[in-house]
Scaffold this motif. Sequence first.
Motif, PDB file in Angstrom:
ATOM      1  N   ALA A 199       1.689   6.639  -6.942  1.00 52.06           N
ATOM      2  CA  ALA A 199       0.628   7.575  -7.329  1.00 52.06           C
ATOM      3  C   ALA A 199       1.094   9.013  -7.132  1.00 52.06           C
ATOM      4  O   ALA A 199       0.804   9.900  -7.956  1.00 52.06           O
ATOM      5  CB  ALA A 199      -0.633   7.302  -6.511  1.00 52.06           C
ATOM      6  N   ALA A 200       1.816   9.276  -6.064  1.00 53.76           N
ATOM      7  CA  ALA A 200       2.308  10.633  -5.815  1.00 53.76           C
ATOM      8  C   ALA A 200       3.329  11.033  -6.881  1.00 53.76           C
ATOM      9  O   ALA A 200       3.344  12.188  -7.332  1.00 53.76           O
ATOM     10  CB  ALA A 200       2.935  10.717  -4.422  1.00 53.76           C
ATOM     11  N   ALA A 210       3.061  14.133  -9.540  1.00 50.38           N
ATOM     12  CA  ALA A 210       4.128  15.125  -9.635  1.00 50.38           C
ATOM     13  C   ALA A 210       4.595  15.290 -11.081  1.00 50.38           C
ATOM     14  O   ALA A 210       4.887  16.391 -11.544  1.00 50.38           O
ATOM     15  CB  ALA A 210       5.284  14.726  -8.739  1.00 50.38           C
ATOM     16  N   MET A 211       4.639  14.181 -11.824  1.00 56.22           N
ATOM     17  CA  MET A 211       5.046  14.240 -13.229  1.00 56.22           C
ATOM     18  C   MET A 211       4.000  14.957 -14.049  1.00 56.22           C
ATOM     19  O   MET A 211       4.316  15.723 -14.973  1.00 56.22           O
ATOM     20  CB  MET A 211       5.293  12.834 -13.769  1.00 56.22           C
ATOM     21  CG  MET A 211       6.553  12.182 -13.189  1.00 56.22           C
ATOM     22  SD  MET A 211       6.782  10.524 -13.762  1.00 56.22           S
ATOM     23  CE  MET A 211       7.151  10.773 -15.479  1.00 56.22           C
ATOM     24  N   ASP A 212       2.708  14.725 -13.730  1.00 55.24           N
ATOM     25  CA  ASP A 212       1.623  15.399 -14.456  1.00 55.24           C
ATOM     26  C   ASP A 212       1.682  16.899 -14.221  1.00 55.24           C
ATOM     27  O   ASP A 212       1.472  17.713 -15.131  1.00 55.24           O
ATOM     28  CB  ASP A 212       0.254  14.856 -14.048  1.00 55.24           C
ATOM     29  CG  ASP A 212       0.012  13.447 -14.562  1.00 55.24           C
ATOM     30  OD1 ASP A 212       0.703  13.058 -15.518  1.00 55.24           O
ATOM     31  OD2 ASP A 212      -0.858  12.752 -13.995  1.00 55.24           O
ATOM     32  N   ALA A 246       0.838  -1.210   0.000  1.00 54.88           N
ATOM     33  CA  ALA A 246       0.000   0.000   0.000  1.00 54.88           C
ATOM     34  C   ALA A 246       0.870   1.257   0.000  1.00 54.88           C
ATOM     35  O   ALA A 246       0.579   2.228  -0.705  1.00 54.88           O
ATOM     36  CB  ALA A 246      -0.931  -0.011   1.208  1.00 54.88           C
ATOM     37  N   LYS A 247       1.955   1.252   0.779  1.00 54.02           N
ATOM     38  CA  LYS A 247       2.856   2.401   0.807  1.00 54.02           C
ATOM     39  C   LYS A 247       3.525   2.596  -0.549  1.00 54.02           C
ATOM     40  O   LYS A 247       3.681   3.722  -1.036  1.00 54.02           O
ATOM     41  CB  LYS A 247       3.916   2.222   1.883  1.00 54.02           C
ATOM     42  CG  LYS A 247       3.397   2.410   3.295  1.00 54.02           C
ATOM     43  CD  LYS A 247       4.496   2.227   4.315  1.00 54.02           C
ATOM     44  CE  LYS A 247       3.968   2.362   5.734  1.00 54.02           C
ATOM     45  NZ  LYS A 247       5.015   2.144   6.740  1.00 54.02           N
ATOM     46  N   ALA A 248       3.925   1.492  -1.176  1.00 50.78           N
ATOM     47  CA  ALA A 248       4.563   1.591  -2.491  1.00 50.78           C
ATOM     48  C   ALA A 248       3.580   2.141  -3.520  1.00 50.78           C
ATOM     49  O   ALA A 248       3.959   2.945  -4.390  1.00 50.78           O
ATOM     50  CB  ALA A 248       5.083   0.223  -2.926  1.00 50.78           C
TER      51      ALA A 248
END
Length: 157
Positions: A146-147, A151-153, A139-141
């Motif tokens: 997702a973060a 950030a790339m978007d 879940a952490k991975a």
Amino acid sequence: MTRVRRKRMHCNNKELHHKYKTKRRTKDLDQIQEDLLPENRAKFQNMPEDEDLPGLGQHYCVECSKFFVNDATLKEHKRAREHKRRIRDLKVPAYTQKEAEAGAGLTTDNGKSFGTSGQIAGPQSLLSLKQKNEETKAAKAAKVAAASVQAMDVAVV
């Protein structure tokens, strides 16, 4: 010049020798607590004579589970430190099997065990803890991935 030590340190270790002394080994505390029950205590007070036991088996200390030659040695034993220490240790109740399983994490809070194949399916079992640990890592991975995508978007726009 001094003499070189030839013997190892464990040779004269008295604590080690006392630990493994089995000649005068008596019953364990949980076995003695069963003997202290009123129905079992009467059995030891009215024992038949036995030629193999000291004092024909008539002078017995239930708390220490030892036979003595005569009544005088039994009375002397009851005044000794060893007997008093044993009585102090017997005041603490023995652990039950249920408490031992709970301490090892084999039962749930309500005391019920699960599983028939030897594996415990309760929340305290090692397998379930390992699975929960792996799920939290996954879940952490996923959150980190997702973060980074967000950030790339933001960086592209």
